[in-house]
Design a protein around this motif. Structure first.
Motif, PDB file in Angstrom:
ATOM      1  N   ARG A   1      12.322 -41.343  -0.625  1.00 58.55           N
ATOM      2  CA  ARG A   1      10.949 -41.658  -1.032  1.00 58.55           C
ATOM      3  C   ARG A   1      10.898 -41.478  -2.542  1.00 58.55           C
ATOM      4  O   ARG A   1      11.859 -41.789  -3.227  1.00 58.55           O
ATOM      5  N   SER A   2       9.808 -40.922  -3.069  1.00 56.27           N
ATOM      6  CA  SER A   2       9.714 -40.738  -4.523  1.00 56.27           C
ATOM      7  C   SER A   2       9.870 -39.259  -4.886  1.00 56.27           C
ATOM      8  O   SER A   2       9.667 -38.367  -4.049  1.00 56.27           O
TER       9      SER A   2
ATOM     10  N   TYR B   1      11.388 -36.219   2.945  1.00 54.87           N
ATOM     11  CA  TYR B   1      11.022 -36.965   1.736  1.00 54.87           C
ATOM     12  C   TYR B   1      12.213 -37.686   1.105  1.00 54.87           C
ATOM     13  O   TYR B   1      12.074 -38.301   0.057  1.00 54.87           O
TER      14      TYR B   1
ATOM     15  N   LYS C   1       5.965 -32.250  -4.350  1.00 56.38           N
ATOM     16  CA  LYS C   1       4.662 -31.684  -3.991  1.00 56.38           C
ATOM     17  C   LYS C   1       4.862 -30.346  -3.290  1.00 56.38           C
ATOM     18  O   LYS C   1       4.041 -29.448  -3.396  1.00 56.38           O
TER      19      LYS C   1
ATOM     20  N   GLU D   1       7.940 -37.583  -6.891  1.00 57.11           N
ATOM     21  CA  GLU D   1       6.619 -36.936  -6.865  1.00 57.11           C
ATOM     22  C   GLU D   1       6.262 -36.435  -5.463  1.00 57.11           C
ATOM     23  O   GLU D   1       5.743 -35.331  -5.303  1.00 57.11           O
ATOM     24  N   GLU D   2       6.550 -37.254  -4.457  1.00 59.84           N
ATOM     25  CA  GLU D   2       6.261 -36.844  -3.077  1.00 59.84           C
ATOM     26  C   GLU D   2       7.105 -35.640  -2.681  1.00 59.84           C
ATOM     27  O   GLU D   2       6.616 -34.707  -2.038  1.00 59.84           O
ATOM     28  N   CYS D   3       8.372 -35.662  -3.088  1.00 58.95           N
ATOM     29  CA  CYS D   3       9.271 -34.556  -2.751  1.00 58.95           C
ATOM     30  C   CYS D   3       8.826 -33.254  -3.406  1.00 58.95           C
ATOM     31  O   CYS D   3       8.798 -32.213  -2.763  1.00 58.95           O
TER      32      CYS D   3
END
Length: 135
Positions: free
Chosen positions: A8-9, A5, A15, A11-13
């Motif tokens: 990336r963002s 991740y 999760k 939020e994605e990380c």
């Protein structure tokens, strides 16, 4: 794996709850579970995010310190209030204090003197009555 991740963002990380996002380097990495706080060489506290993206570790530590300090102060004030309340109750209901004892002794002395004077006056009056035959 948290490394996938990276770049990336946040939020994605985040999760994945085992991941830590470093905003300054835009890296996603495994949270160092052996340590409470991530070390500075891994990511600065002001850039580190875990759980939610909008709270950094620095703000979290400050907020928790303020809340903890406030709770400790409130606990101390409550303990002082309870102790003072118990102390005042004990003085009120726990028996007389020195001033009350002294006042009670003085009242008793006055009562005894008054009884002695009454008995003395009665004996004088009885003597006068006997002398003039009014008994």
């Amino acid at each position: 794996d948290c490394g996938q991740y990276t770049n990336r963002s946040c939020e994605e990380c985040l999760k994945n709850v085992t991941c830590l996002w470093c905003a300054s380097s835009r890296r996603c990495m495994e949270y160092p579970v052996r340590r409470i706080l991530p070390p500075a060489d891994l990511c600065e506290l002001r850039s580190a995010r875990w759980g939610v993206c909008w709270v950094n570790f620095e703000a979290l530590i400050i907020a928790m310190s303020v809340v903890g300090g406030t709770l400790l102060i409130m606990l101390g004030v409550c303990c002082c209030c309870c102790c003072c309340k118990k102390k005042s109750k004990k003085q009120v209901s726990g028996g007389p204090d020195k001033d009350d004892e002294r006042a009670a002794r003085e009242r008793e002395k006055r009562r005894v003197r008054q009884e002695e004077r009454r008995a003395e006056m009665k004996s004088r009056h009885d003597e006068i009555r006997r002398k003039y035959g009014t008994v």
